[in-house]
Design a protein around this motif. Sequence first.
Motif, PDB file in Angstrom:
ATOM      1  N   SER A 486      13.518   0.008 -12.580  1.00 20.25           N
ATOM      2  CA  SER A 486      14.192   1.035 -13.374  1.00 20.25           C
ATOM      3  C   SER A 486      15.394   1.565 -12.600  1.00 20.25           C
ATOM      4  O   SER A 486      15.626   1.193 -11.454  1.00 20.25           O
ATOM      5  N   TYR A 487      16.115   2.464 -13.232  1.00 24.60           N
ATOM      6  CA  TYR A 487      17.275   2.998 -12.518  1.00 24.60           C
ATOM      7  C   TYR A 487      16.884   4.141 -11.596  1.00 24.60           C
ATOM      8  O   TYR A 487      17.701   4.672 -10.874  1.00 24.60           O
ATOM      9  N   PHE A 488      15.633   4.512 -11.632  1.00 28.26           N
ATOM     10  CA  PHE A 488      15.192   5.538 -10.679  1.00 28.26           C
ATOM     11  C   PHE A 488      15.195   4.942  -9.274  1.00 28.26           C
ATOM     12  O   PHE A 488      14.959   3.754  -9.105  1.00 28.26           O
ATOM     13  N   GLU A 489      15.468   5.773  -8.347  1.00 21.98           N
ATOM     14  CA  GLU A 489      15.471   5.277  -6.963  1.00 21.98           C
ATOM     15  C   GLU A 489      14.633   6.202  -6.085  1.00 21.98           C
ATOM     16  O   GLU A 489      15.162   6.900  -5.226  1.00 21.98           O
ATOM     17  N   PRO A 490      13.348   6.196  -6.347  1.00 28.30           N
ATOM     18  CA  PRO A 490      12.500   7.100  -5.560  1.00 28.30           C
ATOM     19  C   PRO A 490      12.408   6.659  -4.114  1.00 28.30           C
ATOM     20  O   PRO A 490      12.825   5.562  -3.742  1.00 28.30           O
ATOM     21  N   ARG A 491      11.864   7.538  -3.306  1.00 29.55           N
ATOM     22  CA  ARG A 491      11.474   7.165  -1.956  1.00 29.55           C
ATOM     23  C   ARG A 491       9.990   6.844  -2.018  1.00 29.55           C
ATOM     24  O   ARG A 491       9.224   7.558  -2.671  1.00 29.55           O
ATOM     25  N   TYR A 492       9.617   5.796  -1.350  1.00 35.37           N
ATOM     26  CA  TYR A 492       8.232   5.345  -1.433  1.00 35.37           C
ATOM     27  C   TYR A 492       7.542   5.519  -0.084  1.00 35.37           C
ATOM     28  O   TYR A 492       8.020   4.996   0.924  1.00 35.37           O
ATOM     29  N   VAL A 493       6.453   6.242  -0.111  1.00 34.41           N
ATOM     30  CA  VAL A 493       5.675   6.418   1.121  1.00 34.41           C
ATOM     31  C   VAL A 493       4.336   5.719   0.927  1.00 34.41           C
ATOM     32  O   VAL A 493       3.607   5.996  -0.035  1.00 34.41           O
ATOM     33  N   LEU A 494       4.068   4.806   1.818  1.00 33.48           N
ATOM     34  CA  LEU A 494       2.800   4.071   1.746  1.00 33.48           C
ATOM     35  C   LEU A 494       1.760   4.782   2.591  1.00 33.48           C
ATOM     36  O   LEU A 494       1.961   5.018   3.783  1.00 33.48           O
ATOM     37  N   LEU A 495       0.642   5.102   1.949  1.00 31.95           N
ATOM     38  CA  LEU A 495      -0.488   5.682   2.683  1.00 31.95           C
ATOM     39  C   LEU A 495      -1.532   4.590   2.809  1.00 31.95           C
ATOM     40  O   LEU A 495      -2.068   4.120   1.804  1.00 31.95           O
ATOM     41  N   ILE A 496      -1.792   4.170   4.003  1.00 32.31           N
ATOM     42  CA  ILE A 496      -2.632   2.988   4.169  1.00 32.31           C
ATOM     43  C   ILE A 496      -3.822   3.283   5.080  1.00 32.31           C
ATOM     44  O   ILE A 496      -3.659   3.835   6.163  1.00 32.31           O
ATOM     45  N   PRO A 497      -5.021   2.951   4.613  1.00 32.43           N
ATOM     46  CA  PRO A 497      -6.179   3.108   5.487  1.00 32.43           C
ATOM     47  C   PRO A 497      -6.149   2.032   6.574  1.00 32.43           C
ATOM     48  O   PRO A 497      -5.939   0.862   6.257  1.00 32.43           O
ATOM     49  N   THR A 498      -6.315   2.421   7.794  1.00 23.69           N
ATOM     50  CA  THR A 498      -6.321   1.399   8.852  1.00 23.69           C
ATOM     51  C   THR A 498      -7.745   1.087   9.279  1.00 23.69           C
ATOM     52  O   THR A 498      -7.991   0.055   9.887  1.00 23.69           O
TER      53      THR A 498
END
Length: 797
Positions: A486-498
């Motif tokens: 889409s034309y949205f350009e969010p910032r993406y934060v990945l929350l990952i279980p280690t």
Amino acid sequence: MSVSVQQAPTAALSSCQTLRNPSGPRSQGDPNTTLLTRSPPPEGDELTATEEEVEVEGDKQTEMEDGKLTEEEVANHLSSLGRSATGLHHIYQFLSLPRQNLKNVSILCHYVHLQKLELPYNRIKDLSCVSHMPYLIMLDASHNELSEFFGFQPPKNLKEVNFSHNQISAMKDLSAYASLSKLILDYNSFSEIRGLEKCSSLTHLSIAHSKISRISGLDNLPLKHLCLRGNLIKKIENLHTLRTLQVLDLSSNRIQSLSGLQNLHFLGSINLESNLIREIKEATYVHDLPLLRELNLKRSPVQEQPDYRLAVIFLLHRLTHLDEQAVTAEEKVSAVNKFDPPLEVGAARDHMTHVVYQHMQPQVIFDSTLPSLDAPYPMLILTGPQACGKRELAHKLCQEFSDYFAYGACHTTRGPYFGEEDGCDYHFVLEEEFQNMIRMGCFVQTMQYGGHWYGLSREAIESAAREGLACCIHMELEGVFSLKNSYFEPRYVLLIPTSTKEYISRMKARGLYSNGQIDTAVSRINLYVKINKERPGFFDSVISSDNREEAYRALGQLVKEYLGLEEQGAGGGEHTRAAPDNTQPDVSGEPPAAEKVEVSSADSFSRNYWNKVQAGLTPQKTSAELASIHRKQQMVREALMGKSPGAYTQLFKRSVHTAPSLLAPHSQPGPSSSLNPNVGRPLPDRIEDSSSEESRASSGLSMHSSAGALSVGSPSDGLDAGAGPKVDPLDISMLGQNLESTKDHTESGLTPDAPRSAPERVSPTLTTSPGRPGSNAKPVLPPIPSGRKAAEFGPKP
Ligand SMILES: Nc1ncnc2c1ncn2[C@@H]1O[C@H](COP(=O)(O)OP(=O)(O)OP(=O)(O)O)[C@@H](O)[C@H]1O
């Protein structure tokens, strides 16, 4: 006659040599043609033939009519002259007598050197003569009237035997036939397979069209080809020891499942045509057979399943032929795209669906979130596997940074968990309503997860934007892929279980998930890790979700850096105001010294590989170049404004300095102001400094400060919605003028969208005016910064 016929084989050789037609075996058609094809007597003999000879000839004819094989006939059909097995004689090795209407072949007792004997399509009931052929290698006695199985002494080297189309009903012990490698017993009346246990060379067995109802007696045979076509078999069983099996024909039986084939790792071809297989999932039993290339399920009920062919091709991707039809590359691609589309394909499809449905609706301008020239509407997406804590963190973040972020509640068809509120965690809707919303073009993206639909509606984003807030949303990876279209350009934060263990125990502790759901969620961790590894910059930041508090701290820090906030004390709500912003690039695009520091500290936040690379590759511009760029940008903006007066003039002008809250329509009452604890607070001294004002105005990060400087009841209160947040250092001079003109319009009853005269000139003095549009709104969120910051956090490739 009998004397000449029963001569010893070596004697018969000379006899045969004179009698047989040099062209070899003949008369493959009518059995009676044998007499006609015999070699004519030598020339001249005809005249001298005695009466006795005529009589003998007559006897012979009678014998043939009785089905008794004669020496002469044998001689006619011998071929393949070679050495005997002992190597002492020259003999004919091959005798072929098909379709001779033979009943009695006892004469063959004397042809001890025969190695290959073909007697198909006769009426033979007794093959005991074979007992006298110790060197026999191949025997074809198909299409006869044999009722006994191997009724002769075993030739020690017998390798291939064909007893098909006889009347044999029982198998017997064949342990004496150790050399037997190929045995064809089709079209008999066997009801059981037995006696083959010691056939340690048997690689090819065919017992088609019999009465076998159960597969048995084949354990540990070195079979490569097994054909049990046309029997009464209901179940594939007792084949697991046939480790070398390559071709299996079980067509025309009553088999319902492919279970029982899963360990046959050499299987390359399976024929299950005309069976009772109904389910496509049966193919999973042979999914792991690495050499399987051909599968035939023709004339089985499974053919009626929707997408049968693509589904089977998808499950058995190594197939080259399905139902005797070559599998094409296109089919393979379609199958994958249909049943396990790569994330991009799924996302493209999802995006296309929503764009198309949206275009089918009356078009409206989404004034709050429309992309502007410089900065898209700011959004923060928390992504990661289910229950990694992203929802909790999103809520917490929106609570603490309530002046910057609003929680974007998605729609879902799943029922609410205990304690979940409609409209708060999700908008809980029925499937029908959800589908209807899709058709009405309401969604930006949707996804199915765990059998339920989830969708981010445009309204969820718009409502946050209308309040002047950025939107914070959590979603799975597929949603991220779709949103990136889409034309949205969010910032993406990945929350990952280690720590998988911790992740699992946390999921279990929630008591909401089945083991299957937990397994799915766990398996998806790797998907996130893989994407993060293979696509640097795909996520703007990665945070371990193992410890929720630490994760939140990291997330909070990241957001503060992004917003340009400084700690102002402990406790929630402390971030409703920001420190004066002097960290933004000036109009020339050169960041001030302070920003440089911040950029480097924000470096860890960004992790945007692409942008870093780009920044690294971009040469430093001279001040002349920057001034030139500045002029060009200004001209472009003016041109745009000139082209699209009215609403667009407002849109761009306002967006220059406003974040979404400033763009809220006049008609939008003051939820934002009522929610905003900082409305009307005095602007910190520094903000009134014109140079820093200008600097801040050039950056999204200045917005909260500038908003804070605005006084309640600012004329900008009446501003209509415009484009998304836009930070345009070049248009700072228009701010005051914009304000004034808006005020004028408001007072004069003109709506902001009404056509206006040519763009007004801006008085430089207004640029330092303490009054800013949107002063009655809550402090506004910073749009995605432009200039150097944009390079840090800017659009991804
Ligand atoms: N619009 C959307 N697009 C894609 N994924 C979504 C969307 N909305 C929610 N999700 C994700 O779907 C998954 C299932 O959501 P659900 O709320 O049912 O799970 P949950 O058990 O409550 O987990 P979580 O705590 O991660 O929300 C979650 O990972 C959630 O983030």
